[in-house]
Scaffold this active site. Structure first.
Site, PDB file in Angstrom:
ATOM      1  CE1 TYR A  47       5.450 -10.912  11.840  1.00 19.84           C
ATOM      2  CE2 TYR A  47       7.591 -11.947  12.085  1.00 19.84           C
ATOM      3  CZ  TYR A  47       6.544 -11.525  11.274  1.00 19.84           C
ATOM      4  OH  TYR A  47       6.611 -11.710   9.933  1.00 19.84           O
ATOM      5  CD  GLU A  49       1.128 -12.105  11.757  1.00 14.70           C
ATOM      6  OE1 GLU A  49       0.379 -12.944  12.300  1.00 14.70           O
ATOM      7  OE2 GLU A  49       1.834 -12.352  10.764  1.00 14.70           O
ATOM      8  CG  ASP A 193      -3.450   9.560  -1.318  1.00  9.31           C
ATOM      9  OD1 ASP A 193      -2.765  10.112  -0.447  1.00  9.31           O
ATOM     10  OD2 ASP A 193      -2.997   8.726  -2.129  1.00  9.31           O
ATOM     11  CB  THR A 219       2.867   9.200   2.594  1.00  7.73           C
ATOM     12  OG1 THR A 219       2.855  10.584   2.234  1.00  7.73           O
ATOM     13  CG2 THR A 219       2.535   8.366   1.372  1.00  7.73           C
ATOM     14  CE  LYS A 222       4.187  11.549  -1.131  1.00 14.15           C
ATOM     15  NZ  LYS A 222       4.406  10.202  -0.879  1.00 14.15           N
ATOM     16  NE  ARG A 228      10.259   5.804   1.799  1.00 15.15           N
ATOM     17  CZ  ARG A 228      10.352   6.978   1.168  1.00 15.15           C
ATOM     18  NH1 ARG A 228      11.226   7.868   1.552  1.00 15.15           N
ATOM     19  NH2 ARG A 228       9.573   7.251   0.145  1.00 15.15           N
TER      20      ARG A 228
END
Ligand SMILES: Cc1ncc(COP(=O)(O)O)c(C=O)c1O
Length: 426
Positions: A47, A49, A193, A219, A222, A228
């Site tokens: 974790y 954060e 984008d 992203t 691609k 991903r």
């Protein structure tokens, strides 16, 4: 030996499907063994954060290093001044930007979804259209190129606070300078984008939106060939993109607004295993071989487009400048839907997806088009001659979409061909 045989058998079947077939989904790729290993690593247990050096959990000193490397490599790759590598996906990256620069109900402008835009650019079933107020621009009917005159006219009339560029099925270069000019004229933020062409842009084969837009999202999975995920970047405007027109009450730097919009705005703990895999992919993209790969992606797409044109097919915008081809089936096969074409191709182990073409009269569930892309097949080592063979096989299937015997014979050919194109070792 894995204990969960059920799931690991499914994973192996998917591995075989990927290996045996011709993968032409424009938004997919095959990652390297190293990217895969980083994603499957113990970093998934952590974790973290917050951001490197400022976390809400102890024990983050090691993952801090991986996240910092990911940020620095990404900045270098695109010449950015600032980057955030935490968005879990492209849609999350876009959502964070919307949260940072708009208030609920604010107006923004994006490309019409049925002309190649993405769900997160204003679809009524997506946060972008549910929480904010979208207005749209189109491609033109005759050229299928972005209608910048319409963009300008709508911008002047509607005065959106944000102009979104970028698409999921647009195969041409963008006029970034023109969009920036329009945004500057009305005091809007320009977000681009670049999810689809990011790899080609990283390799310097297309112009780089980081030089023009206030904010760039992408992203990573691609053309960029990473895990991903999503990223956000800023170039020269990272400090105060509003210039003299800073909205009242906005005193913080845009970069900290964006960081806060990602966490805690729209996400919780970052996926540090995926961030490490992003770092690996960005490292790969900085190598000279990556440019050679992207050049081949582009060359293959151009060869595939030409082979379709030679057979009398219609392509939206008449060709391609990038990795993507939008095949318009209407003139050659007026009765054939994208839905049936996709099914027939998938049955032949050629994977592509149905897609709306500009000014399509069919619904998004049927469509009159098929979107094709060369990033994944090029990662397998395909070169121009194979593009001709693929077009022949697609043509055979589209002439016989319900003929099982024809489809079976194409599938056998596809499987035989792909046995000669190795995947990465995993
Ligand atoms: C232009 C564009 N933006 C954003 C996305 C969303 O990415 P993700 O599926 O990772 O949320 C996509 C996905 O196809 C896309 O094409």
């Amino acid at each position: 030996m894995e204990k969960d045989k059920l799931i690991f058998d499914i994973i192996e079947r998917e591995h075989q499907r990927q290996k045996k077939g011709i993968e032409l989904i424009a938004s997919e790729n095959f990652v390297s063994d190293d990217v895969m290993r980083a994603m499957g690593s113990c970093l998934t247990n952590k974790y973290a954060e917050g951001y490197p050096g400022h976390r809400y959990y102890g024990g983050c000193q090691v993952v801090d290093e991986a996240e910092t490397i990911a940020i620095e490599r990404l900045k270098k790759l695109f010449g950015a001044e600032w980057a955030n590598v935490q968005p879990h996906s492209g849609a999350q990256a876009n959502m964070a930007v919307f949260m940072a620069v708009l208030k609920p109900g604010d107006k923004f402008m994006g490309l019409n979804l049925s002309h190649g835009g993405h769900l997160s650019h204003g679809s009524p079933v997506n946060f972008s259209g549910l929480v904010f107020q979208p207005v749209e621009y189109n491609v033109t009917r005759d050229t299928n190129l972005i209608d910048y005159d319409m963009m300008e006219e709508v911008a002047r009339r509607e005065r959106p606070k944000l102009i979104v560029g970028g698409a999921s099925a647009y195969s041409r270069e963008w006029d970034y300078a023109r969009i920036r000019k329009i945004a500057d004229e009305i005091g809007a933020i320009f977000m681009f984008d670049m999810a689809h062409p990011a790899g080609l842009i990283a390799a310097g084969l297309l112009d780089n939106p980081v030089k023009y837009a206030h904010i760039v999202t992408s992203t990573t999975h691609k053309t960029l060939r990473g895990p991903r995920g999503g990223v956000i970047m800023m170039g020269k405007d990272f400090d105060n993109p509003w210039g003299k027109t800073t909205p009242k009450g906005v005193i913080r730097k845009m970069s900290s607004l964006l960081d806060s919009a990602v966490f805690p705005g729209v996400q919780g703990g970052p996926l540090e295993h995926v961030i490490a895999a992003k770092a690996v992919a960005f490292g790969e993209a900085l190598q000279p071989e990556f440019r050679t790969y992207q050049q081949q992606v582009k060359t293959n797409a151009a060869a595939m487009a030409q082979a379709f044109l030679d057979k009398g097919y219609q392509i939206a915008s008449g060709g391609t400048d990038n990795h993507c081809i939008l095949l318009d089936l209407r003139s050659k096969f007026p009765e054939l839907t994208g839905k049936l074409a996709e099914k027939a191709l998938v049955d032949a182990d050629i994977t592509a997806n149905k897609y709306m073409v500009p000014f399509d009269s069919r619904s998004p569930f049927l469509t009159s088009g098929i979107r094709l892309g060369t990033p994944a097949i090029t990662t397998r080592g395909a070169k121009e001659p194979l593009m001709g063979e693929i077009v022949e096989m697609i043509d055979t299937v589209l002439h016989n979409p319900e003929n099982d015997a024809v489809i079976k014979s194409v599938r056998e050919k596809v499987n035989a061909i792909m046995a000669g194109y190795p995947m990465f070792a995993w």
